[in-house]
Every structure is written in C-alpha cells, then in structure tokens.
Enzyme design. Structure first.
Site, mmCIF file in Angstrom:
data_model
loop_
_atom_site.group_PDB
_atom_site.id
_atom_site.type_symbol
_atom_site.label_atom_id
_atom_site.label_comp_id
_atom_site.label_asym_id
_atom_site.label_seq_id
_atom_site.Cartn_x
_atom_site.Cartn_y
_atom_site.Cartn_z
ATOM 1 N N GLU A 1 -9.178 -9.921 -8.451
ATOM 2 C CA GLU A 1 -8.171 -8.903 -8.138
ATOM 3 C C GLU A 1 -6.949 -9.013 -9.050
ATOM 4 O OE1 GLU A 1 -9.415 -8.122 -3.491
ATOM 5 O OE2 GLU A 1 -7.550 -9.211 -3.902
ATOM 6 N N TYR B 1 -12.109 -1.720 -4.204
ATOM 7 C CA TYR B 1 -12.649 -2.000 -2.869
ATOM 8 C C TYR B 1 -14.176 -1.935 -2.842
ATOM 9 C CZ TYR B 1 -8.215 -2.232 -0.273
ATOM 10 O OH TYR B 1 -6.997 -2.608 0.236
ATOM 11 N N LYS C 1 0.825 -1.208 0.000
ATOM 12 C CA LYS C 1 0.000 0.000 0.000
ATOM 13 C C LYS C 1 0.866 1.268 0.000
ATOM 14 C CE LYS C 1 -3.980 -2.206 2.255
ATOM 15 N NZ LYS C 1 -4.980 -2.078 3.351
ATOM 16 N N HIS D 1 -2.111 -5.443 1.207
ATOM 17 C CA HIS D 1 -3.419 -6.045 0.896
ATOM 18 C C HIS D 1 -3.156 -7.458 0.395
ATOM 19 C CE1 HIS D 1 -7.367 -6.764 -0.921
ATOM 20 N NE2 HIS D 1 -6.672 -7.329 -1.896
ATOM 21 N N ASN E 1 -1.925 -0.122 6.637
ATOM 22 C CA ASN E 1 -1.415 -1.360 7.233
ATOM 23 C C ASN E 1 -0.546 -2.156 6.252
ATOM 24 O OD1 ASN E 1 -3.492 -2.151 5.592
ATOM 25 N ND2 ASN E 1 -4.690 -3.187 7.173
HETATM 26 N N1 UDP Z 1 -9.847 -0.839 7.162
HETATM 27 C C1 UDP Z 1 -9.910 0.289 7.976
HETATM 28 N N2 UDP Z 1 -10.663 0.222 9.118
HETATM 29 C C2 UDP Z 1 -11.343 -0.902 9.479
HETATM 30 C C3 UDP Z 1 -11.275 -2.020 8.657
HETATM 31 C C4 UDP Z 1 -10.522 -1.966 7.503
HETATM 32 O O1 UDP Z 1 -9.312 1.317 7.677
HETATM 33 O O2 UDP Z 1 -11.992 -0.903 10.537
HETATM 34 C C5 UDP Z 1 -9.041 -0.770 5.927
HETATM 35 C C6 UDP Z 1 -7.679 -1.454 6.072
HETATM 36 O O3 UDP Z 1 -6.744 -0.744 5.267
HETATM 37 C C7 UDP Z 1 -7.956 -2.842 5.524
HETATM 38 C C8 UDP Z 1 -8.901 -2.495 4.375
HETATM 39 O O4 UDP Z 1 -9.721 -1.459 4.893
HETATM 40 O O5 UDP Z 1 -6.769 -3.481 5.128
HETATM 41 C C9 UDP Z 1 -9.769 -3.617 3.872
HETATM 42 O O6 UDP Z 1 -10.452 -4.178 4.968
HETATM 43 P P1 UDP Z 1 -10.558 -5.764 5.128
HETATM 44 O O7 UDP Z 1 -11.545 -6.022 6.206
HETATM 45 O O8 UDP Z 1 -10.787 -6.380 3.802
HETATM 46 O O9 UDP Z 1 -9.109 -6.136 5.714
HETATM 47 P P2 UDP Z 1 -7.888 -6.950 5.044
HETATM 48 O O10 UDP Z 1 -8.480 -7.983 4.138
HETATM 49 O O11 UDP Z 1 -7.039 -5.945 4.328
HETATM 50 O O12 UDP Z 1 -7.165 -7.554 6.214
HETATM 51 MG MG MG Z 2 -9.864 -7.778 2.612
#
Ligand code: UDP
Ligand code: MG
Length: 139
Positions: free
Chosen positions: A128, A51, A11, A117, A114
């Site tokens: 994707e 997204y 990211k 992805h 974080n």
């Molecule tokens: N995210 C966020 N706040 C939240 C949950 C998710 O900012 O409470 C962001 C974070 O960058 C995350 C992305 O949205 O990686 C996609 O969320 P997902 O639940 O798909 O998490 P991932 O699959 O990336 O672990």
């Molecule tokens: Mg996800």
C-alpha cells in the site's frame, strides 16, 4: 522492537467533513511519526486496484465508488508497531463496534464512510505504501 511503517488514508468523508487536522493530530499525539503526506483523488480504476483484495465482496463496488468520489489524504506513518497501533487508533471497521476514543467510534457514523483506512499487516503495508508513494516522496 524495530520501527515499522504503515499506510494511512483519510477517506473522502473525512476530508469533506474537515477532519484532516483532527485525525492527523491523533496520530501525532500518539507517537506515530509522519514520513510522507499528500492529497490525491483516485480514479475508480485506481480505487478498484487498491482494494483488489476485496473484489467479489458485496461492498466492493460501492466502496470503490466511494473511495474515488473525492479527495483523500495519504500518509506514511512510522513508529514502533505502527501497523497495530494505527489499527488501534482507528477502531473496528464498523463504528458501532469500535471502542470509545477511537477515530471511528468518535467520528464515523457509517460502515463504509468510516473516515480512515490503515494497512492490516507488514506485506499489506509495503504494497500500500508503494501504491501511493514513490521513493522521492518519502522523507
Ligand atoms: N466495508 C463496507 N462494508 C462492510 C465491510 C467493509 O462498506 O461490511 C468498507 C469499509 O469502508 C472498510 C472497507 O470496506 O473500511 C475495507 O474493509 P476491511 O474489512 O478491510 O475493513 P478495514 O480494514 O478498513 O477496517
Ligand atoms: Mg482492511
């Protein structure tokens, strides 16, 4: 168990903080083979499309602004159970809940920014990968 492919993104925070080599090194050391790799910058519209599954969530607008705020690195990773193993290497979405030794536990300090992805299942991975890579770009 057949080989599987998954999409990984480093990211904007990971790229800006100079973590590209560190993250890719972790994939390679853990037997995930790189089958495609490029740096791109998403427009806001592209980030919103990528997204789309999160549309309506409280974090969607901020997340998609963040994901279009700077360059990212996109990779296709391949290996046995690549989808699950990449998710394991990444750690939980929230770095505070991620297991020690994972990318997010070691390198992230923000739930949104974080570092990485990773696709969360076979259908998501196919969608994707097609979002980022044409057939010509795959090794
Ligand atoms: N995210 C966020 N706040 C939240 C949950 C998710 O900012 O409470 C962001 C974070 O960058 C995350 C992305 O949205 O990686 C996609 O969320 P997902 O639940 O798909 O998490 P991932 O699959 O990336 O672990
Ligand atoms: Mg996800």
């Amino acid at each position: 168990m057949a080989k599987e492919q998954t999409l990984s993104l480093i990211k904007p925070d990971g790229v800006a903080r100079g973590l590209v080599g560190e993250v890719i090194g972790r994939f390679e050391k853990n037997g995930l083979q790189i089958r495609a790799l490029k740096m791109v910058r998403l427009t806001l519209e592209e980030a919103r499309a990528f997204y789309a599954v999160h549309q309506g969530r409280s974090f969607y607008d901020s997340l998609t602004r963040f994901m279009s705020s700077g360059p990212i690195v996109a990779l296709i990773l391949e290996g046995e159970e690549a989808i699950r193993r990449n998710r394991e290497l990444m750690g939980a979405t929230d770095w505070r809940q991620a297991e020690a030794g994972t990318i997010r536990a070691d390198l992230a300090r923000d739930i949104e920014a974080n570092v990485v992805h990773g696709s969360d299942g076979p259908e998501t991975a196919a969608r994707e990968i097609a979002f980022f890579f044409s057939e010509l770009e795959k090794a």
